[in-house]
Write a protein that holds these residues in place. Structure first.
Motif, PDB file in Angstrom:
ATOM      1  N   UNK A   1       0.852  -1.191   0.000  1.00  0.00           N
ATOM      2  CA  UNK A   1       0.000   0.000   0.000  1.00  0.00           C
ATOM      3  C   UNK A   1       0.883   1.234   0.000  1.00  0.00           C
ATOM      4  N   UNK A   2       0.476   2.224  -0.778  1.00  0.00           N
ATOM      5  CA  UNK A   2       1.256   3.460  -0.859  1.00  0.00           C
ATOM      6  C   UNK A   2       0.328   4.589  -1.275  1.00  0.00           C
ATOM      7  N   UNK A   3       0.805   5.811  -1.201  1.00  0.00           N
ATOM      8  CA  UNK A   3       0.015   6.961  -1.628  1.00  0.00           C
ATOM      9  C   UNK A   3       0.660   7.604  -2.850  1.00  0.00           C
ATOM     10  N   UNK A   4      -0.174   8.231  -3.672  1.00  0.00           N
ATOM     11  CA  UNK A   4       0.318   9.000  -4.809  1.00  0.00           C
ATOM     12  C   UNK A   4      -0.542  10.245  -4.948  1.00  0.00           C
ATOM     13  N   UNK A   5       0.000  11.243  -5.616  1.00  0.00           N
ATOM     14  CA  UNK A   5      -0.738  12.481  -5.822  1.00  0.00           C
ATOM     15  C   UNK A   5      -1.941  12.229  -6.716  1.00  0.00           C
ATOM     16  N   UNK A   6      -3.019  12.945  -6.443  1.00  0.00           N
ATOM     17  CA  UNK A   6      -4.201  12.851  -7.306  1.00  0.00           C
ATOM     18  C   UNK A   6      -3.905  13.513  -8.643  1.00  0.00           C
ATOM     19  N   UNK A   7      -4.530  13.026  -9.687  1.00  0.00           N
ATOM     20  CA  UNK A   7      -4.341  13.630 -11.007  1.00  0.00           C
ATOM     21  C   UNK A   7      -5.123  14.936 -11.104  1.00  0.00           C
ATOM     22  N   UNK A   8      -4.695  15.788 -12.007  1.00  0.00           N
ATOM     23  CA  UNK A   8      -5.395  17.045 -12.191  1.00  0.00           C
ATOM     24  C   UNK A   8      -4.993  18.076 -11.158  1.00  0.00           C
ATOM     25  N   UNK A   9      -5.802  19.104 -11.025  1.00  0.00           N
ATOM     26  CA  UNK A   9      -5.503  20.224 -10.141  1.00  0.00           C
ATOM     27  C   UNK A   9      -6.102  19.965  -8.767  1.00  0.00           C
ATOM     28  N   UNK A  10      -5.506  19.066  -8.014  1.00  0.00           N
ATOM     29  CA  UNK A  10      -6.026  18.710  -6.694  1.00  0.00           C
ATOM     30  C   UNK A  10      -4.866  18.577  -5.707  1.00  0.00           C
ATOM     31  N   UNK A  11      -4.191  19.701  -5.362  1.00  0.00           N
ATOM     32  CA  UNK A  11      -3.047  19.610  -4.452  1.00  0.00           C
ATOM     33  C   UNK A  11      -3.426  19.224  -3.036  1.00  0.00           C
ATOM     34  N   UNK A  12      -4.722  19.288  -2.711  1.00  0.00           N
ATOM     35  CA  UNK A  12      -5.170  18.935  -1.372  1.00  0.00           C
ATOM     36  C   UNK A  12      -5.705  17.515  -1.293  1.00  0.00           C
ATOM     37  N   UNK A  13      -5.455  16.695  -2.315  1.00  0.00           N
ATOM     38  CA  UNK A  13      -5.979  15.335  -2.354  1.00  0.00           C
ATOM     39  C   UNK A  13      -4.880  14.370  -2.758  1.00  0.00           C
ATOM     40  N   UNK A  14      -4.818  13.209  -2.098  1.00  0.00           N
ATOM     41  CA  UNK A  14      -3.973  12.133  -2.597  1.00  0.00           C
ATOM     42  C   UNK A  14      -4.771  10.829  -2.627  1.00  0.00           C
ATOM     43  N   UNK A  15      -4.163   9.789  -3.157  1.00  0.00           N
ATOM     44  CA  UNK A  15      -4.852   8.516  -3.392  1.00  0.00           C
ATOM     45  C   UNK A  15      -4.083   7.410  -2.687  1.00  0.00           C
ATOM     46  N   UNK A  16      -4.808   6.540  -1.985  1.00  0.00           N
ATOM     47  CA  UNK A  16      -4.225   5.324  -1.414  1.00  0.00           C
ATOM     48  C   UNK A  16      -4.364   4.211  -2.441  1.00  0.00           C
ATOM     49  N   UNK A  17      -3.257   3.572  -2.756  1.00  0.00           N
ATOM     50  CA  UNK A  17      -3.248   2.481  -3.726  1.00  0.00           C
ATOM     51  C   UNK A  17      -2.840   1.199  -3.002  1.00  0.00           C
ATOM     52  N   UNK A  18      -3.606   0.125  -3.180  1.00  0.00           N
ATOM     53  CA  UNK A  18      -3.230  -1.208  -2.701  1.00  0.00           C
ATOM     54  C   UNK A  18      -2.973  -2.068  -3.926  1.00  0.00           C
ATOM     55  N   UNK A  19      -1.755  -2.584  -4.054  1.00  0.00           N
ATOM     56  CA  UNK A  19      -1.353  -3.296  -5.261  1.00  0.00           C
ATOM     57  C   UNK A  19      -0.730  -4.639  -4.916  1.00  0.00           C
ATOM     58  N   UNK A  20      -0.701  -5.519  -5.910  1.00  0.00           N
ATOM     59  CA  UNK A  20       0.002  -6.790  -5.778  1.00  0.00           C
ATOM     60  C   UNK A  20       1.494  -6.500  -5.647  1.00  0.00           C
ATOM     61  N   UNK A  21       2.122  -7.037  -4.581  1.00  0.00           N
ATOM     62  CA  UNK A  21       3.524  -6.715  -4.308  1.00  0.00           C
ATOM     63  C   UNK A  21       4.468  -7.290  -5.357  1.00  0.00           C
TER      64      UNK A  21
END
Length: 459
Positions: free
Chosen positions: A11-31
């Motif tokens: 699990x990790x975080x990445x910046x949201x796409x577009x003009x959203x500096x106040x938002x990020x995304x939690x991603x859960x991926x196959x390791x």
């Protein structure tokens, strides 16, 4: 980033796409492959400090909604189910606004217990949350950090400090409420301090109960009242609760000063109302709270109301700058990494998007800047000021100190400048901290106590 207990998920975080500096995304991926299994986000929120439960069925993290002009800063803990993908707020009714720290999860499979720390009225207790949502405060006093749990889930270990005690390693029972910890042997303890610690309480002009720590030097009494330094904290979402090596009160107490450590509006650990009182009004209610606590302190017979100074760092530096334009009651002011020109600041700071949400566009919302930016009232400054700033400060950029210094020089106000080319927002190098303390103390001795100026030996 966090890895599931069996190593299959990351699990990790990445910046949201577009003009959203106040938002990020939690991603859960196959390791192994990186294929995304789940993504979680909420507009206007950011996620931090991810941790999987012991069985890997859920992910727990902080969710933060930053302050705007119309909404208060809000932080909680949330849980994401790895099967359904649903998210649950784990602290929906927890109003003491602790700004919960990283969640420490039970190491036992199937056990939903977790522990966290959070500010509470000048302390930072350890809290336990049970599976049914019950929250228990486990510690009676002190500020806790670096929390961890034993493999059987019965014992907690942490670092505990207070305003008058540096961090010490402690052991806690994982269940018992309002306990006192067992201190474990470790290096780093100090001898006795040059004074004692007490509290100051007063009611604000809007009726809100305020409190502050007060460090008293040895020998302070009605017969020998001590001079007083007021030291507002940074943040502003912060609280005086723990030991700090920067702007620690005890070097001042060793020189004979009492030090007031106020928690004004926007401080953490006093409920959501404390955030509402200062929202969008950095120079309003927080400043009035600081003055109310100062008045309550100097009403004591062991403090000298005629010999007072003010020294603040970061947001505390801003309050120091603000005070310089609003009152002449202080004999000297030290401002370290403080904001001066809010319009220029919100363009240059590394958190420009965050501060623009609070103060808006200076071209269309001038009233917010005119109400809060000290630089509009530079001509009112008569108090001697010492500016302290680091050349690599990206949070409050160097231009703020240069602007303040040039404004005061141009207007003939007494000002001195202590510049650290290689330091950032805080001062980290041990010898630089020593220079800062000696310079600030000598500056205060000269202007508050009337002593002859002494050039610091290391300068």
């Amino acid at each position: 980033m966090a890895l599931s207990p069996d190593g299959s998920l990351v699990a990790y975080t990445r910046a949201a796409t577009g003009r959203a500096p106040d938002t990020n995304v939690v991603v859960v991926a196959d390791a192994a492959t990186g294929v995304e299994r789940h993504t979680f986000s909420r507009p206007g929120h950011q996620y931090y400090r991810l941790a999987f439960t012991a069985d890997g069925s859920a992910l727990v993290c902080q969710r933060q909604r930053e302050e705007t002009y119309d909404t208060e800063w809000r932080v909680t803990l949330v849980e994401f189910d790895m099967t359904s993908g649903e998210g649950t707020d784990l602290l929906p009714e927890f109003d003491n606004w602790p700004w919960p720290g990283r969640a420490v999860l039970s190491p036992i499979r199937g056990d939903a217990t977790l522990w966290f720390t959070g500010d509470e009225r000048g302390h930072r207790p350890v809290f336990r949350r049970d599976a049914d949502g019950t929250i228990t405060r486990l510690t009676a006093s002190g500020a806790y950090a670096s929390l961890c749990v034993s493999p059987d889930g019965t014992t907690l270990y942490a670092l505990r400090s207070t305003i008058d005690s540096p961090p010490r390693v402690v052991r806690l029972d994982a269940v018992t409420a309002d306990q006192h910890p067992a201190f474990l042997h470790a290096p780093g303890e100090l001898d006795s301090l040059p004074g004692t610690l007490t509290e100051v309480h007063v009611e604000a002009d809007d009726g809100f109960p305020l409190r502050a720590w007060l460090a008293l030097p040895e020998g302070a009494s009605a017969e020998r009242p001590a001079p007083l330094i007021i030291a507002p904290h940074g943040g502003p979402q912060m609280s005086w609760s723990a030991w700090t090596w920067l702007w620690n009160p005890w070097p001042f107490a060793a020189r004979g000063y009492a030090v007031l450590l106020p928690d004004p509006a926007l401080s953490t650990g006093y409920g959501q109302r404390m955030q509402e009182r200062g929202r969008g009004r950095y120079g309003g209610q927080p400043y009035r709270d600081l003055i109310a606590l100062t008045d309550a302190a100097v009403a004591r017979d062991d403090l000298d109301a005629t010999r007072t100074g003010l020294a603040g760092w970061s947001y505390g530096g801003y309050l120091a700058n603000r005070a310089a334009t609003l009152t002449e009651r202080f004999k000297a002011i030290v401002t370290h990494s403080g904001m001066w020109n809010l319009e220029a600041f919100q363009i240059d700071t590394d958190l420009h998007a965050y501060f623009r949400k609070i103060f808006g566009d200076p071209r269309t919302q001038r009233e917010r800047y005119e109400a809060n930016s000290p630089h509009f009232h530079a001509a009112k400054v008569t108090t001697p000021m010492l500016i302290v700033h680091g050349g690599k400060d990206h949070r409050v950029p160097m231009g703020q100190a240069l602007s303040l210094h040039s404004d005061l020089q141009r207007l003939g106000a007494p000002v001195r400048f202590l510049y650290f080319p290689d330091e950032g927002h805080a001062i980290g190098a041990p010898n630089h901290i020593r220079i800062m303390y000696e310079t600030a103390l000598n500056f205060l001795d000269h202007h508050v106590l009337g002593q002859e100026w002494r050039r610091p030996a290391m300068l």
